[in-house]
Design a protein around this motif. Structure first.
Motif, PDB file in Angstrom:
ATOM      1  N   CYS A  53       0.823  -1.214   0.000  1.00  0.00           N
ATOM      2  CA  CYS A  53       0.000   0.000   0.000  1.00  0.00           C
ATOM      3  C   CYS A  53       0.854   1.260   0.000  1.00  0.00           C
ATOM      4  CB  CYS A  53      -0.910   0.042   1.224  1.00  0.00           C
ATOM      5  SG  CYS A  53      -2.329  -1.031   1.070  1.00  0.00           S
ATOM      6  N   ARG A  54       1.966   1.209   0.730  1.00  0.00           N
ATOM      7  CA  ARG A  54       2.794   2.414   0.835  1.00  0.00           C
ATOM      8  C   ARG A  54       3.184   2.925  -0.542  1.00  0.00           C
ATOM      9  NH1 ARG A  54       6.609   1.018   5.463  1.00  0.00           N
ATOM     10  NH2 ARG A  54       7.622   0.009   3.720  1.00  0.00           N
ATOM     11  N   VAL A  55       3.461   2.010  -1.459  1.00  0.00           N
ATOM     12  CA  VAL A  55       3.798   2.432  -2.819  1.00  0.00           C
ATOM     13  C   VAL A  55       2.528   2.648  -3.645  1.00  0.00           C
ATOM     14  CG1 VAL A  55       5.062   1.855  -4.911  1.00  0.00           C
ATOM     15  CG2 VAL A  55       5.966   1.180  -2.680  1.00  0.00           C
ATOM     16  N   ALA A  56       1.577   1.716  -3.535  1.00  0.00           N
ATOM     17  CA  ALA A  56       0.382   1.788  -4.380  1.00  0.00           C
ATOM     18  C   ALA A  56      -0.467   3.026  -4.063  1.00  0.00           C
ATOM     19  CB  ALA A  56      -0.450   0.522  -4.212  1.00  0.00           C
ATOM     20  N   ASP A  57      -0.654   3.333  -2.775  1.00  0.00           N
ATOM     21  CA  ASP A  57      -1.485   4.484  -2.409  1.00  0.00           C
ATOM     22  C   ASP A  57      -0.840   5.785  -2.862  1.00  0.00           C
ATOM     23  OD1 ASP A  57      -3.341   2.844  -1.274  1.00  0.00           O
ATOM     24  OD2 ASP A  57      -2.543   3.040   0.756  1.00  0.00           O
ATOM     25  N   LEU A  58       0.461   5.860  -2.638  1.00  0.00           N
ATOM     26  CA  LEU A  58       1.185   7.046  -3.065  1.00  0.00           C
ATOM     27  C   LEU A  58       1.077   7.200  -4.589  1.00  0.00           C
ATOM     28  CD1 LEU A  58       4.644   7.871  -1.564  1.00  0.00           C
ATOM     29  CD2 LEU A  58       4.142   8.390  -3.920  1.00  0.00           C
ATOM     30  N   ALA A  59       1.281   6.085  -5.287  1.00  0.00           N
ATOM     31  CA  ALA A  59       1.216   6.119  -6.749  1.00  0.00           C
ATOM     32  C   ALA A  59      -0.196   6.455  -7.227  1.00  0.00           C
ATOM     33  CB  ALA A  59       1.661   4.774  -7.320  1.00  0.00           C
ATOM     34  N   ASP A  60      -1.190   5.985  -6.489  1.00  0.00           N
ATOM     35  CA  ASP A  60      -2.583   6.272  -6.834  1.00  0.00           C
ATOM     36  C   ASP A  60      -2.845   7.772  -6.871  1.00  0.00           C
ATOM     37  OD1 ASP A  60      -4.475   4.423  -7.548  1.00  0.00           O
ATOM     38  OD2 ASP A  60      -4.642   3.604  -5.519  1.00  0.00           O
ATOM     39  N   PHE A  61      -2.215   8.466  -5.942  1.00  0.00           N
ATOM     40  CA  PHE A  61      -2.367   9.919  -5.923  1.00  0.00           C
ATOM     41  C   PHE A  61      -1.548  10.556  -7.040  1.00  0.00           C
ATOM     42  CE2 PHE A  61      -0.428  13.961  -4.697  1.00  0.00           C
ATOM     43  CZ  PHE A  61      -1.556  14.757  -4.753  1.00  0.00           C
ATOM     44  N   VAL A  62      -0.284  10.158  -7.132  1.00  0.00           N
ATOM     45  CA  VAL A  62       0.623  10.786  -8.097  1.00  0.00           C
ATOM     46  C   VAL A  62       0.117  10.616  -9.527  1.00  0.00           C
ATOM     47  CG1 VAL A  62       2.966  10.717  -9.059  1.00  0.00           C
ATOM     48  CG2 VAL A  62       2.623  10.599  -6.585  1.00  0.00           C
ATOM     49  N   LYS A  63      -0.477   9.467  -9.821  1.00  0.00           N
ATOM     50  CA  LYS A  63      -0.894   9.219 -11.205  1.00  0.00           C
ATOM     51  C   LYS A  63      -2.023  10.150 -11.650  1.00  0.00           C
ATOM     52  CE  LYS A  63      -4.452   5.702 -10.754  1.00  0.00           C
ATOM     53  NZ  LYS A  63      -4.803   4.291 -10.715  1.00  0.00           N
ATOM     54  N   VAL A  64      -2.785  10.697 -10.716  1.00  0.00           N
ATOM     55  CA  VAL A  64      -3.827  11.646 -11.132  1.00  0.00           C
ATOM     56  C   VAL A  64      -3.423  13.099 -10.940  1.00  0.00           C
ATOM     57  CG1 VAL A  64      -5.759  10.077 -10.756  1.00  0.00           C
ATOM     58  CG2 VAL A  64      -5.079  11.630  -8.923  1.00  0.00           C
ATOM     59  N   ALA A  65      -2.485  13.377 -10.037  1.00  0.00           N
ATOM     60  CA  ALA A  65      -2.306  14.774  -9.645  1.00  0.00           C
ATOM     61  C   ALA A  65      -0.958  15.387  -9.991  1.00  0.00           C
ATOM     62  CB  ALA A  65      -2.549  14.911  -8.145  1.00  0.00           C
ATOM     63  N   HIS A  66       0.039  14.581 -10.328  1.00  0.00           N
ATOM     64  CA  HIS A  66       1.349  15.177 -10.572  1.00  0.00           C
ATOM     65  C   HIS A  66       1.337  15.971 -11.877  1.00  0.00           C
ATOM     66  CE1 HIS A  66       5.640  15.771 -10.651  1.00  0.00           C
ATOM     67  NE2 HIS A  66       5.740  15.185  -9.467  1.00  0.00           N
ATOM     68  N   PRO A  67       1.896  17.191 -11.862  1.00  0.00           N
ATOM     69  CA  PRO A  67       1.882  17.990 -13.094  1.00  0.00           C
ATOM     70  C   PRO A  67       2.799  17.424 -14.180  1.00  0.00           C
ATOM     71  CG  PRO A  67       2.838  19.245 -11.255  1.00  0.00           C
ATOM     72  CD  PRO A  67       2.424  17.921 -10.707  1.00  0.00           C
ATOM     73  N   ASP A  68       3.778  16.614 -13.804  1.00  0.00           N
ATOM     74  CA  ASP A  68       4.734  16.087 -14.773  1.00  0.00           C
ATOM     75  C   ASP A  68       4.235  14.744 -15.329  1.00  0.00           C
ATOM     76  OD1 ASP A  68       6.831  14.941 -16.111  1.00  0.00           O
ATOM     77  OD2 ASP A  68       8.349  15.464 -14.610  1.00  0.00           O
ATOM     78  N   PHE A  69       4.072  14.696 -16.643  1.00  0.00           N
ATOM     79  CA  PHE A  69       3.521  13.499 -17.273  1.00  0.00           C
ATOM     80  C   PHE A  69       4.358  12.252 -16.972  1.00  0.00           C
ATOM     81  CE2 PHE A  69       3.291  10.573 -20.934  1.00  0.00           C
ATOM     82  CZ  PHE A  69       1.952  10.238 -20.850  1.00  0.00           C
ATOM     83  N   ALA A  74       4.860   6.897 -14.693  1.00  0.00           N
ATOM     84  CA  ALA A  74       5.608   5.953 -13.856  1.00  0.00           C
ATOM     85  C   ALA A  74       4.735   5.460 -12.700  1.00  0.00           C
ATOM     86  CB  ALA A  74       6.871   6.623 -13.320  1.00  0.00           C
ATOM     87  N   ALA A  75       3.931   6.372 -12.146  1.00  0.00           N
ATOM     88  CA  ALA A  75       3.058   6.002 -11.028  1.00  0.00           C
ATOM     89  C   ALA A  75       1.985   5.027 -11.494  1.00  0.00           C
ATOM     90  CB  ALA A  75       2.424   7.252 -10.429  1.00  0.00           C
ATOM     91  N   GLU A  76       1.440   5.303 -12.662  1.00  0.00           N
ATOM     92  CA  GLU A  76       0.411   4.438 -13.238  1.00  0.00           C
ATOM     93  C   GLU A  76       0.956   3.016 -13.417  1.00  0.00           C
ATOM     94  OE1 GLU A  76      -2.506   5.987 -15.650  1.00  0.00           O
ATOM     95  OE2 GLU A  76      -3.308   4.053 -14.980  1.00  0.00           O
ATOM     96  N   GLU A  77       2.162   2.951 -13.928  1.00  0.00           N
ATOM     97  CA  GLU A  77       2.829   1.669 -14.151  1.00  0.00           C
ATOM     98  C   GLU A  77       3.005   0.921 -12.817  1.00  0.00           C
ATOM     99  OE1 GLU A  77       3.914   0.398 -17.034  1.00  0.00           O
ATOM    100  OE2 GLU A  77       5.038  -1.301 -16.198  1.00  0.00           O
ATOM    101  N   ALA A  78       3.441   1.648 -11.799  1.00  0.00           N
ATOM    102  CA  ALA A  78       3.638   1.031 -10.482  1.00  0.00           C
ATOM    103  C   ALA A  78       2.307   0.511  -9.931  1.00  0.00           C
ATOM    104  CB  ALA A  78       4.259   2.035  -9.516  1.00  0.00           C
ATOM    105  N   CYS A  79       1.243   1.293 -10.119  1.00  0.00           N
ATOM    106  CA  CYS A  79      -0.087   0.867  -9.665  1.00  0.00           C
ATOM    107  C   CYS A  79      -0.483  -0.444 -10.321  1.00  0.00           C
ATOM    108  CB  CYS A  79      -1.147   1.905 -10.031  1.00  0.00           C
ATOM    109  SG  CYS A  79      -1.198   3.280  -8.919  1.00  0.00           S
ATOM    110  N   ARG A  80      -0.286  -0.488 -11.632  1.00  0.00           N
ATOM    111  CA  ARG A  80      -0.661  -1.695 -12.373  1.00  0.00           C
ATOM    112  C   ARG A  80       0.120  -2.905 -11.870  1.00  0.00           C
ATOM    113  NH1 ARG A  80      -1.258   1.123 -17.142  1.00  0.00           N
ATOM    114  NH2 ARG A  80       0.963   0.962 -17.541  1.00  0.00           N
TER     115      ARG A  80
END
Ligand SMILES: [Zn+2]
Length: 649
Positions: A53-69, A74-80
């Motif tokens: 969860c520590r990685v997945a939850d963080l990535a869940d946020f980053v994949k929608v909100a980070h301004p840098d594509f 990368a976050a989306e990939e980690a989530c998957r």
């Protein structure tokens, strides 16, 4: 790096963080399988869940909100990748066995504390849906159903948002400009519910909601598959499974709650509809029958006519700074908690305007961190939301892992030199989201699997809706609402008028929510359904809502919440009922009552999802509320405040 995680100073770091988590999880799986059943089993499972969860939850946020594509990708990939591992773990027979050995051992189970027992059962609940406890043939069937359901959910969600096209000549020329033209076609992408032209709303309603055979087939297969899966793993219906562990506990209670609520609302709803009809008659004498596309529009007209609330008059009193001061002061009086702005390190935040708050208790010290991502920016989703980035839990070394959350709002950026000013609605949303954040900060669960807001859906909105009651109370508002230029306080009658304006047509609005919730229950109830989903919609709409069904439409095909909230759409209403009871009984008399604040923390917030929700409600109210109490709480909120009402009439 992001959130202070060293690897996350660049997008590639997600790969590293993910690999580390997966490695750790492999070791923990082995440890779980080789440890004899006992409280340690639950501890290891929670550690395992935490590492992922520590990685997945963080990535869940980053994949929608980070301004840098690159970061988002990368976050989306980690989530998957982590999602795939979690799926595998949920079908890992050996891992499941290690938990089962604990659950079947009555001596050990009865020696565990209630939180540990509940968490053990919750972990098993996650295993169960993959059919892991079944024989080979049934397990294969469960796996296939799970895959099929996932696909159907995705397809249904996409279908629910696709615009409908229509030959432009079908519509009268003078309204065509309301829709996007595409050659000879017009695209209708929504209901245009606030458009003043009745004809535009009618056209949009009939076209956007026009039945679609493919989407209908998807929905009906989705509902049938959910039912098959639930039955395969041992439940009567999908709703029975979905409601396990919730405040409502079972479909029967939800049915009673909705039915009684509908009954109590019906007279008021009729009155609301009459007012809307009168208004329509006045504005459109040729065609004054009230139709479903009229409800949101005419209730807005009535609200404006009666109270004329101009957000612009309120904004100067609600600067962001003042509102945050207000929250800080409220929390310190109620809970002995203060919010401090904290310096961030390089790379810790994803946008310059993000602020980090340390949440500190007067005697217990630091409780956790809230990152406030409040301002609009390109590519940021336009939604108010609370994200758990790291759950709280008691670590093996006896320290407490501090919870970390993000609060996301979409406030407009102010011009240089002027403060950010919030409309009353934005102010209320800020309080709402802060309620979620406090749930996260004050949840002191031993396991992160049940940290803060990781609790049953019908309880999750209680802390946030309760904060809305505070946000609408003059005594609270008066502590912070000051005109940013003159320092003048917000006049009392402006606060009461705002509160009263929200009650205009509120019965009809709630009735509509009840209708949706009833529909959701029937769809996820006993199968095979006795009729098509459209016929059920028609019948339920006429029985529970009251405005006529429009032939050839199929609103349910746009009901995207069926995917995420299957059988739980009632949750918001039930959470509101509890929040209302807590407000009236514990805080209405004195919204700054420290003893009540402490009780609220101890009985409700502290447990996250680690305690049966109804027991938390009982602890807070010091009685066991009945379904009637829930309904009364909701309905009495619709009563007008006599004084304000008379003053304005
Ligand atoms: Zn919420």
């Amino acid at each position: 790096g992001l959130f202070g995680v060293p690897e996350l100073s660049c997008p590639e770091g997600f790969q590293e963080a993910q690999d580390k988590a997966l490695q750790e999880s492999e070791q923990l799986v082995q440890k779980a399988c080789s440890t004899p059943p006992g409280p340690e089993t639950v501890m290891i499972f929670d550690q395992l869940s935490d590492s992922l969860c520590r990685v997945a939850d963080l990535a869940d946020f980053v994949k929608v909100a980070h301004p840098d594509f690159a970061f988002r990708e990368a976050a989306e990939e980690a989530c998957r990748n982590i999602g795939t591992v979690v799926e595998k773990l949920n079908t890992d027979v050996e891992l499941c066995q290690s938990l089962r050995r604990l659950l079947v051992d009555e001596t050990i189970m009865s020696s565990l504390d209630p939180e540990t027992r509940r968490v053990a059962e919750l972990f098993m609940f996650d295993f169960e849906i993959s059919g892991i406890h079944l024989d080979e043939e049934k397990r294969k069937k469960a796996v296939d159903l799970n895959i099929r359901i996932l696909d159907l959910c995705n397809e249904f969600l996409i279908g629910a948002h696709i615009p409908n096209k229509i030959d432009k000549h079908v519509l009268p020329e003078h309204i065509r400009y309301n829709f996007t033209a595409e050659g000879n076609y017009l695209q209708v992408a929504g209901l245009h519910a606030d458009c003043p032209d009745d004809l535009v709303r009618e056209a949009a309603y009939k076209i956007f909601l026009h039945s679609n055979a493919q989407q209908l087939a998807r929905l009906e297969e989705l509902l049938a598959s959910r039912n098959s899966l639930a039955q395969l793993v041992g439940y009567d219906t999908f709703a029975h499974r979905a409601l396990q562990g919730t405040m409502a506990k079972n479909p029967e209670t939800v049915r009673q709650f909705l039915e009684k609520l509908s009954e109590q609302l019906s007279k008021r709803t009729q009155k609301d509809f009459q007012m809307m009809t009168k208004m329509k008659m006045k504005l459109n004498p040729h065609n004054s029958m009230l139709m479903p596309w009229d409800h949101p529009y005419y209730s807005g007209v009535l609200r404006a006519e009666r109270y004329n609330i101009d957000p612009g008059l309120y904004c100067p009193f609600f600067s962001l700074g003042a509102c945050m001061e207000g929250l800080n002061s409220l929390f310190s009086q109620l809970l002995g908690i203060s919010l401090y702005a904290e310096q961030t390190k390089r790379g810790e935040i994803w946008s310059e305007d993000v602020r980090k708050l340390a949440v500190v208790h007067e005697t217990e010290g630091l409780l956790g961190y809230i990152y406030c991502d409040f301002f609009q920016r390109p590519d940021k989703p336009h939604q108010d939301c609370h994200f758990t980035v790291r759950g709280g839990r008691l670590k093996e070394n006896g320290e407490y892992q501090l919870p970390v959350v993000v609060l996301m709002l979409s406030l407009p950026k102010s011009a240089r030199g002027t403060p950010t000013l919030l409309s009353p609605g934005m102010m209320e949303n800020l309080f709402h989201e802060m309620g979620h954040a406090m749930h996260s900060m004050l949840g002191r669960t031993r396991y992160q699997h049940v940290t803060g807001t990781r609790c049953p859906t019908d309880f999750a909105e209680v802390p946030s809706i309760l904060m809305e009651y505070f946000a609408n109370d003059y005594r609270v508002v008066n502590q912070f609402a000051r005109h940013y230029e003159t320092g003048q306080p917000l006049p009392k009658n402006m606060v009461s008028r705002l509160c009263e304006s929200k009650k205009v047509c509120a019965a009809a609005d709630m009735q509509l929510q009840v209708f949706y919730a009833v529909l959701d229950q029937i769809y996820h109830g006993k199968h095979p359904l006795t009729k098509s989903t459209t016929e059920i919609l028609k019948e339920t709409q006429e029985r529970v809502y009251g405005l006529p069904y429009v032939p050839n439409t199929a609103w349910q095909l746009r009901f995207s919440h069926l995917v995420g909230y299957g059988a739980k759409y009632y949750s918001y209403l039930m959470s509101r009922a509890v929040a209302s009871m807590v407000w009236k009984q514990c805080f209405a008399q004195n919204p700054f009552d420290r003893a009540m604040g402490e009780r609220y923390r101890r009985e409700m917030l502290a447990h996250g999802g680690g305690k049966e929700p109804m027991l938390m409600v009982q602890g807070m109210l010091q009685k066991s509320p009945s379904v009637e109490d829930f309904v009364d709480a909701l309905v009495s909120d619709l009563d007008h405040d006599f004084e304000t009402f008379i003053m304005d009439s």
